[in-house]
Scaffold this active site. Sequence first.
Site, mmCIF file in Angstrom:
data_model
loop_
_atom_site.group_PDB
_atom_site.id
_atom_site.type_symbol
_atom_site.label_atom_id
_atom_site.label_comp_id
_atom_site.label_asym_id
_atom_site.label_seq_id
_atom_site.Cartn_x
_atom_site.Cartn_y
_atom_site.Cartn_z
ATOM 1 N N ASP A 6 9.624 8.191 11.510
ATOM 2 C CA ASP A 6 8.395 8.167 10.723
ATOM 3 C C ASP A 6 8.348 9.437 9.862
ATOM 4 O O ASP A 6 9.315 9.758 9.186
ATOM 5 C CB ASP A 6 7.192 8.037 11.657
ATOM 6 C CG ASP A 6 5.997 7.380 10.982
ATOM 7 O OD1 ASP A 6 5.552 7.885 9.939
ATOM 8 O OD2 ASP A 6 5.504 6.373 11.500
ATOM 9 N N ASN A 15 8.885 6.223 4.391
ATOM 10 C CA ASN A 15 8.266 7.306 5.147
ATOM 11 C C ASN A 15 8.984 8.623 4.874
ATOM 12 O O ASN A 15 10.117 8.662 4.400
ATOM 13 C CB ASN A 15 8.305 7.020 6.659
ATOM 14 C CG ASN A 15 6.949 6.665 7.219
ATOM 15 O OD1 ASN A 15 5.971 7.373 6.995
ATOM 16 N ND2 ASN A 15 6.867 5.555 7.937
ATOM 17 N N ASN A 56 2.002 5.100 1.382
ATOM 18 C CA ASN A 56 2.142 5.627 2.730
ATOM 19 C C ASN A 56 2.311 7.141 2.704
ATOM 20 O O ASN A 56 1.396 7.863 2.327
ATOM 21 C CB ASN A 56 3.311 4.924 3.431
ATOM 22 C CG ASN A 56 3.267 5.059 4.937
ATOM 23 O OD1 ASN A 56 2.191 5.159 5.510
ATOM 24 N ND2 ASN A 56 4.426 5.051 5.576
ATOM 25 N N ARG A 78 0.869 -1.178 0.000
ATOM 26 C CA ARG A 78 0.000 0.000 0.000
ATOM 27 C C ARG A 78 0.903 1.224 0.000
ATOM 28 O O ARG A 78 2.108 1.136 0.264
ATOM 29 C CB ARG A 78 -0.912 0.022 1.221
ATOM 30 C CG ARG A 78 -0.203 0.228 2.563
ATOM 31 C CD ARG A 78 -1.222 0.423 3.669
ATOM 32 N NE ARG A 78 -0.647 0.481 4.998
ATOM 33 C CZ ARG A 78 -0.156 1.576 5.570
ATOM 34 N NH1 ARG A 78 -0.124 2.721 4.895
ATOM 35 N NH2 ARG A 78 0.318 1.536 6.802
#
Length: 241
Positions: free
Chosen positions: A139, A90, A42, A40
């Site tokens: 992140d 990320n 992000n 998927r």
Amino acid sequence: MPCEKGGFLATLRDGIYHLDPGGPTLTWLIPLEADLPGNRFNDGYSDTRGNFWFGSMDDGHAKASGRFYRLDAGGQVHSLDDFGTFCITNGPTFSADGRHVYFTDTVNRAIHRAPLAADGTPGGPELFIDFRPYAGHPDGMCVDTEGGLWVCHYGGAQISRFSPAGNYDYSLSLPVPNITKCCFGGPDMATLFITTARGAPGPGASDHPLSGGLFAVDVPFRGIPITPVPNPPGAANTPRT
């Protein structure tokens, strides 16, 4: 990501979409990674030239099947193969002078940097910050006007600021463990807006009732306004299947 002619770009499981919140309508613009059903998409962000950078990840958190992409102002998607492949991508963000892109290898706890040519094309990446000495995993990220890089700690309950040379110099603690993304806003661009995640349910989950909330914190730094991206041309009416 806001678009120049209204609405937002969003990356979902199977590609790039345009979101019109006035409808609301969600239009599938560009299908991607149909050959990787376990992936998927992000995190993503725009550079100062109007290019949209984003990455994919393995939804099972096991395979290094994710990669980074750049959607240029003409609507073409470029796979950034020189960056490598990752389990979880990320935090694409950009230096204050627009000369570098930063991106995160979350699982291996590393933040990389690559130079940008005048047209926005990236060069070869290098390790910028070894995140292993710090709590949690890196992140989402953003940059302030002084070139400081703000990194969210997933599982570390804080955000850290690193100088343009990559040195840790400031931190902001939060009452939740999983910090996912931050950006500057407010009338003077000195408020840090922060998203968080609940994490997996289980023992100790109730100890952090604010997990998953949105936070706003005034900080002694100012951010850089987001550059809207052009509304992509092409198959704007492609139905989602």
